[in-house]
Write an enzyme that holds these catalytic residues in place. Structure first.
Site, PDB file in Angstrom:
ATOM      1  N   HIS A 236       0.687  -1.360  -0.019  1.00  0.00           N
ATOM      2  CA  HIS A 236       0.012   0.046   0.039  1.00  0.00           C
ATOM      3  C   HIS A 236       0.903   1.239   0.072  1.00  0.00           C
ATOM      4  O   HIS A 236       0.467   2.305   0.327  1.00  0.00           O
ATOM      5  CB  HIS A 236      -0.853  -0.007   1.226  1.00  0.00           C
ATOM      6  CG  HIS A 236      -1.735  -1.332   1.196  1.00  0.00           C
ATOM      7  ND1 HIS A 236      -2.866  -1.493   0.304  1.00  0.00           N
ATOM      8  CD2 HIS A 236      -1.962  -2.187   2.313  1.00  0.00           C
ATOM      9  CE1 HIS A 236      -3.310  -2.654   0.820  1.00  0.00           C
ATOM     10  NE2 HIS A 236      -2.892  -3.030   1.916  1.00  0.00           N
TER      11      HIS A 236
ATOM     12  N   HIS B  81      -7.390  -4.395  -1.495  1.00  0.00           N
ATOM     13  CA  HIS B  81      -6.897  -5.707  -1.638  1.00  0.00           C
ATOM     14  C   HIS B  81      -7.447  -6.598  -2.720  1.00  0.00           C
ATOM     15  O   HIS B  81      -7.599  -7.805  -2.499  1.00  0.00           O
ATOM     16  CB  HIS B  81      -6.847  -6.440  -0.366  1.00  0.00           C
ATOM     17  CG  HIS B  81      -6.357  -5.568   0.830  1.00  0.00           C
ATOM     18  ND1 HIS B  81      -7.447  -5.001   1.640  1.00  0.00           N
ATOM     19  CD2 HIS B  81      -5.445  -5.620   1.478  1.00  0.00           C
ATOM     20  CE1 HIS B  81      -6.543  -4.537   2.596  1.00  0.00           C
ATOM     21  NE2 HIS B  81      -5.270  -4.911   2.761  1.00  0.00           N
TER      22      HIS B  81
ATOM     23  N   ASP C 122       8.269   7.498 -34.629  1.00  0.00           N
ATOM     24  CA  ASP C 122       6.988   7.104 -33.935  1.00  0.00           C
ATOM     25  C   ASP C 122       5.679   7.438 -34.503  1.00  0.00           C
ATOM     26  O   ASP C 122       4.980   7.340 -33.893  1.00  0.00           O
ATOM     27  CB  ASP C 122       7.301   7.932 -32.620  1.00  0.00           C
ATOM     28  CG  ASP C 122       7.552   9.381 -32.656  1.00  0.00           C
ATOM     29  OD1 ASP C 122       7.191   9.831 -34.268  1.00  0.00           O
ATOM     30  OD2 ASP C 122       7.724  10.202 -31.973  1.00  0.00           O
ATOM     31  N   GLY C 123       5.916   7.569 -35.796  1.00  0.00           N
ATOM     32  CA  GLY C 123       4.553   7.609 -36.652  1.00  0.00           C
ATOM     33  C   GLY C 123       3.869   8.890 -36.612  1.00  0.00           C
ATOM     34  O   GLY C 123       2.852   9.100 -37.084  1.00  0.00           O
ATOM     35  N   ASP C 124       4.678  10.070 -35.976  1.00  0.00           N
ATOM     36  CA  ASP C 124       3.778  11.359 -35.906  1.00  0.00           C
ATOM     37  C   ASP C 124       4.199  12.396 -36.923  1.00  0.00           C
ATOM     38  O   ASP C 124       3.548  13.596 -36.880  1.00  0.00           O
ATOM     39  CB  ASP C 124       3.926  11.816 -34.349  1.00  0.00           C
ATOM     40  CG  ASP C 124       5.271  12.155 -34.024  1.00  0.00           C
ATOM     41  OD1 ASP C 124       6.106  12.007 -34.712  1.00  0.00           O
ATOM     42  OD2 ASP C 124       5.344  12.860 -33.141  1.00  0.00           O
TER      43      ASP C 124
ATOM     44  N   THR D 179       9.866  17.231 -32.263  1.00  0.00           N
ATOM     45  CA  THR D 179      10.863  18.099 -32.550  1.00  0.00           C
ATOM     46  C   THR D 179      10.971  18.635 -33.738  1.00  0.00           C
ATOM     47  O   THR D 179      11.316  19.713 -33.863  1.00  0.00           O
ATOM     48  CB  THR D 179      11.989  16.734 -32.679  1.00  0.00           C
ATOM     49  OG1 THR D 179      12.095  15.962 -31.515  1.00  0.00           O
ATOM     50  CG2 THR D 179      13.195  17.241 -32.798  1.00  0.00           C
TER      51      THR D 179
ATOM     52  N   THR E 124      18.252  13.807 -41.291  1.00  0.00           N
ATOM     53  CA  THR E 124      17.444  14.451 -40.570  1.00  0.00           C
ATOM     54  C   THR E 124      16.981  15.475 -41.586  1.00  0.00           C
ATOM     55  O   THR E 124      17.346  15.403 -42.723  1.00  0.00           O
ATOM     56  CB  THR E 124      17.931  15.188 -39.360  1.00  0.00           C
ATOM     57  OG1 THR E 124      18.785  16.383 -39.785  1.00  0.00           O
ATOM     58  CG2 THR E 124      18.634  14.393 -38.300  1.00  0.00           C
TER      59      THR E 124
ATOM     60  N   GLY F  13      11.416  13.550 -41.939  1.00  0.00           N
ATOM     61  CA  GLY F  13      11.377  15.134 -42.113  1.00  0.00           C
ATOM     62  C   GLY F  13      11.835  15.770 -43.141  1.00  0.00           C
ATOM     63  O   GLY F  13      11.306  16.903 -43.689  1.00  0.00           O
TER      64      GLY F  13
END
Length: 588
Positions: A62, A226, A416-418, A461, A516, A573
């Site tokens: 706990h 619990h 990361d696919g973004d 980024t 990059t 990018g």
């Protein structure tokens, strides 16, 4: 094996002892009686007159409860059992008679669970028989299991009980008598209601596989600490779940659970406890929804909102919400429930650092646009044709939007696919700004209108790099201002771009060859400088982006792969940037 069954420790004894020992490493005023699993304040930590000692404890698992609340202003000692099991009466007896001062008496207090009540109660009786003034109290604050199911056992002790420990600990630290501490514990419990909800049972380290997991989407309302069942299993979104939980805490028509009659005129503390496995991001959202519904449905605005991880169920995927109605203690100045709750404590587990003075200050002021640290930018003498600029920018931005799926596919493979989504989001926002029809002819002002759009709509980024570069480009354009009105041309833009590139290099070590967006940006700027031809510069940018297909990344997430690409996947990018530049140049 589910993720719940994955642990760094397979031996629970080693784990529990290590966790207890760690408390003495984070607070040098504490000592550890390892054979009896007792954390206690060192004798030298007591200064001035003797004070009532407060001992609590329970099963491990706990944390930070209960040993994590030992320290000045809170508990004097905490006694730990094995995971989810009460310590023995002998452990508690040793704490009472050997590890705390007894001159002003000892308050033994634990949560209302049968094993804890029996073992802590037995130790309290042994202490009394030995001539030590001792009182015992079991905290019950849970309403998830109502009167009918609770029967003679009464309410279970869950997260809100930590407020009981905090309040009586502060009273003891200020010199309260044993009788005062005992009666205050009862008074706080009588004004306290809590209920928890969880999406999953927890797995205990060192035990075999779990027999069952809760079905995806199920939420156990009223689950104990619990894995004990609650009042019902529901499928609900957060607002509906909070609505149900608040009804259990506050609805006077629910006679089975209406333990405290809280009115909108009462001063109330909201206490939100993470059961161990909920991200702090989600805890923040839960707190916001609780306060919103308390105000809108019950006209209650808490005078304190305390949130954190106080009493867990290992890595339980749930939380509890508690409401404490503040009532006059009759103890005088500095000893109201609220003042005692705010009183400083040096305990690892007490994560409520906001001082009373901060809560009671005039907290209504805000900064608005009149207080901004930047004034309106100084006008420049460099001009451009907004219509021509819009035509070229729109072409480039629409090109970026059209290849979003392609860039996203590349970034899904190597990152990361973004990236594609981020570029598209930024492009759409800039297009919207351009369509407003209010773009200036001042080249610096033109750029300064677009920079905030990029800052606010492109994250990650890439977003940061574009925002820094555009800010630097605006500054680079201003550097070309000689004081006489002049229309921007390829030579002026080239000089400004070079200056911006130099500024950008202050914030990133990325250079051509690192895989990059710099592999496209550098050749564009250099070719424009050498030729003054935007189309030739964009072609070089595309060549630079193509060249990244066989490169090994030196920076960013791609570098973690530690290998060269297979010759088919360019840097996302760099590819997105060359698409923009290709569209842009084609419209000129």
């Amino acid at each position: 094996m589910s993720t719940l069954e994955k642990h760094f420790f397979s031996d629970p004894t080693v784990l529990v002892n290590g966790a207890l020992r760690a408390l003495t490493l984070t607070n040098p005023s504490l000592a550890f009686d390892e054979p009896n699993k007792i954390i206690y304040r060192r004798p030298d930590s007591f200064k001035g007159e003797a004070k009532v000692s407060i001992i609590s404890g329970g099963g491990s698992g706990h944390e930070p409860g209960f040993a994590g609340f030992v320290g000045k202003g809170l508990l004097t000692a905490g006694v730990a059992g094995t995971i989810f099991a009460s310590p023995s009466a002998e452990q508690v007896r040793r704490a009472v008679l050997g590890r705390v001062p007894t001159e002003k008496g000892v308050m033994v207090i634990t949560m209302n669970y049968t094993g804890d009540v029996l073992n802590f109660g037995m130790a309290a009786e042994k202490a009394k028989a030995g001539g030590v003034a001792t009182e015992f109290h079991a905290i019950g604050d849970d309403v998830g299991v109502g009167r009918e199911k609770g029967g003679k056992v009464g309410r279970r002790g869950i997260g809100g009980g930590i407020m009981v420990l905090k309040i009586i600990g502060a009273l003891a630290e200020q010199g309260g008598s044993l009788d005062q501490v005992y009666k205050l514990a009862q008074q706080v419990c009588n004004n306290l209601v809590s209920v928890g909800s969880s999406m999953e049972h927890v797995h205990v380290p060192g035990r075999g596989p779990m027999e069952s997991l809760m079905p995806l989407g199920d939420i156990e309302v009223g689950m104990g600490i619990h894995n004990e069942p609650g009042s019902q299993t529901v499928r609900a979104d957060l607002p509906d779940l909070i609505k149900l939980m608040l009804a259990q805490l506050l609805d006077p028509s629910d006679k089975d659970r209406h333990y405290v009659n809280i009115q909108k005129s009462d001063k109330v503390v909201l206490f939100v406890n993470n059961l161990g496995g909920v991200s702090m991001l989600e805890i923040g959202g839960i707190v916001a929804e609780l306060v919103k519904q308390l105000k809108s449905t019950y006209s209650i605005t808490p005078v304190r909102v305390i949130a954190g991880t106080f009493l867990t169920s290992l890595n339980g995927l749930g939380f509890s919400a508690s409401l404490l109605r503040l009532e006059d203690t009759g103890l005088g100045s500095g000893k109201s429930m609220l003042e005692l709750l705010d009183f400083p404590a040096e305990a690892y587990g007490w994560a409520a650092p906001i001082a009373t003075s901060t809560w009671e200050a005039d907290n209504s002021s805000t900064f608005d646009s009149k207080h901004t640290t930047t004034s309106d930018p100084k006008k420049s003498n460099l001009t451009l044709d907004p219509a021509q600029a819009q035509k070229a920018l729109e072409a480039g931005l629409k090109q970026v939007i059209s290849v979003e799926a392609e860039v996203t596919r590349y970034d899904t493979i190597v990152g990361d696919g973004d990236c594609g989504i981020g570029l598209k989001r930024g492009a759409e926002a800039v297009l919207k700004e351009l369509s407003s029809g209010s773009m200036p002819t001042d080249a610096v002002a033109y750029l300064n209108k677009l920079v905030p759009v990029v800052e606010e709509n492109m994250d990650g980024t890439s977003g940061a790099i574009y925002a820094i570069f555009l800010n630097a480009l605006a500054a680079g354009v201003r550097k070309q201002d000689t004081g006489s009105e002049k229309k921007m041309d390829a030579k002026t833009w080239s000089a400004a771009l070079e200056a911006a590139l130099q500024d950008l290099k202050k914030y990133t070590p990325a250079a051509p060859g690192d895989r990059t967006l710099m592999d496209a940006l550098f050749p564009f700027v250099e070719t424009l400088r050498d030729t003054g031809d935007v189309k030739k510069a964009s072609e070089k940018a595309r060549e630079g982006a193509e060249a990244t297909k066989g490169m090994k990344a030196s920076l960013g997430r791609q570098s973690m792969l530690g290998r060269r690409m297979n010759g088919e996947i360019p840097d996302p990018g760099a590819w997105g940037l060359q698409e923009f530049l290709t569209g842009f140049a084609g419209a000129l």
